[in-house]
Design an enzyme around this catalytic site. Structure first.
Site, PDB file in Angstrom:
ATOM      1  CD  GLU A 168      -2.574   1.073   2.641  1.00  0.00           C
ATOM      2  OE1 GLU A 168      -3.159   0.060   3.097  1.00  0.00           O
ATOM      3  OE2 GLU A 168      -3.175   2.245   3.151  1.00  0.00           O
ATOM      4  CD  GLU A 173      -3.900   7.445   4.996  1.00  0.00           C
ATOM      5  OE1 GLU A 173      -5.101   6.721   5.304  1.00  0.00           O
ATOM      6  OE2 GLU A 173      -2.683   7.065   5.244  1.00  0.00           O
TER       7      GLU A 173
END
Length: 425
Positions: A168, A173
């Site tokens: 990932e 974010e």
């Protein structure tokens, strides 16, 4: 930090989507408005979405799959991801708007009962994935405690390898109670969840990301991943950072955009968090930049990857003159190991990549053939990742723009398209 969350993929939703990866792509960093993007003149952009369309229309289904459900995604998130354009729609001004709002539909059930919020999550698992290059999006994020916007990627082998073995890459974010901070993180086997490796970038002068658009990007090569905000590099990760753990960033990844509400990391919204909240995306672009593992120099050797991250392959690993050259899932076999020779040849299994019959016509197939010094076996590998045959002055091309296993390769007039872009090594 992103390290505080366990995982963000939906077992029932995403695993079934990771069946096909399609294209490779390119882009140039720009911090201008949508109206100014054209002036950036990006070269060889082979996958992008500028979200042009009528107001209220859903994202292009040829590019995006919209996930649905209220499982909590392993993080105790509080939203239900809805289908269609209910929470993800174009605004008619060149943007995609993902909206998180309080839910009033009692039919939407989440892991903890009737869902408190609704939102949207989109991915390209069925339509696009790429190994290496430059991945970028220009986004205005929401604000407020409990909101969690993200632009990130998962390995296209998620269905077979599982998370975190598939890898990932979190490009951006943000948790709403940190309005001026974004995070970039990698998760893999032995360094996932709370052990994810990441860093934070803070806007100067106390500014908030929700006040304007910002460009979030990673540059990914076989040996490093580098994060930037508005062109300012703030983090680089290499295999040396893993302490002997496995570097799993060696295969195609697909893209994800989502706006979560609540969860273990951001916490729940509080009385000061207003709804609806919006995440506005101006564009998403991807490139096969030189950091992706190739330049125009000779002497490079290894797999030669094209559209969809598929490998150039000698059919059946045969060394017989005239053996077809095709796309195939990458296996690491000798039939997929190519060397760009100083003499202009491209060689595998001791023989040369050859244009059948020395033809210069569009659609002429390429083959494996005994090296003979002819112009049909002379190739130029450019900085734009074209592999051009000298005799025909045409590009190596995947027939029909297909990334399917077994797609025959040919020569075709160079057009800068995804099926004519190749990464060696």
């Amino acid at each position: 930090m992103a390290a505080h969350r366990a995982r963000r993929w939906t077992l029932g939703g995403l695993v079934s989507l990771v069946a096909a990866a399609l294209v490779t792509a390119v882009l140039i960093t720009t911090t201008g408005s949508g109206a100014n993007r054209a002036s950036a003149a990006p070269t060889a952009v082979t996958w992008s979405d500028d979200f042009d369309g009528s107001a209220g229309s859903a994202p292009d289904p040829a590019k995006w799959t919209i996930e649905t459900g209220g499982s909590g995604n392993g993080n105790h998130e509080l939203q239900y991801y809805t289908p269609g354009n209910r929470n993800a729609a174009l605004d008619g001004e060149g943007h995609l708007v993902i909206t998180a709002r309080k839910n009033t539909d009692s039919a939407l059930q989440c892991w903890n009962g009737t869902c408190q919020y609704s939102s949207a999550r989109l991915n390209t698992a069925r339509t696009f994935s790429q190994a290496y290059g430059h991945f970028e999006s220009r986004i205005k994020i929401p604000r407020g405690r409990g909101v969690w916007p993200a632009f990130w990627m998962l390995g296209n082998d998620l269905g077979s390898a599982g998370w975190p073995n598939s890898g990932e890459i979190d490009i951006m974010e943000n948790v709403g109670h940190e309005p001026g901070v974004v995070h970039g993180t990698i998760h893999g086997p032995g360094y996932s969840g709370s052990g994810g490796l990441g860093a934070a970038y803070t806007l100067p002068d106390g500014k908030a990301f929700a006040d304007d658009f910002h460009v979030f990007a990673v540059d990914w090569s076989p040996t490093a991943i580098t994060w930037s905000v508005d062109g300012h590099v703030y983090e680089t990760r290499t295999p040396a950072d893993l302490g002997g753990k496995k570097w799993v960033y060696d295969h195609p990844f697909f893209l994800i955009l989502n706006l979560a509400v609540g969860g273990d990391w951001p916490g729940s919204p509080d009385s000061a968090t207003s709804f609806p909240q919006t995440m506005t995306i101006d564009y998403v672009r991807v490139s096969t930049s030189d950091t992706g593992g190739s330049t125009g120099s000779t002497g490079k050797s290894g797999a030669m990857k094209g559209i969809g991250g598929m490998c150039v392959d000698v059919a059946g690993a045969s060394t017989t003159d005239g053996t077809p050259i095709q796309l195939h899932d990458c296996t690491g076999a000798d039939a997929q190991k190519w060397t760009l020779g100083s003499d202009g040849t491209v060689r595998a299994l001791g023989k040369c990549l050859d244009v059948r019959g020395g033809s210069t016509g569009d659609g002429t197939p390429v083959q494996l053939y005994t090296c003979n010094g002819s112009k049909a076996q002379q190739w130029t590998y450019t900085a734009a990742h074209d592999l051009t045959n000298v005799g025909a002055d045409k590009c190596l091309d995947a027939t029909g723009g297909s990334a399917a296993d077994g797609t025959r390769l040919q020569i075709w007039t160079c057009g800068g398209t995804a099926n004519q872009k190749w990464i060696v090594g």
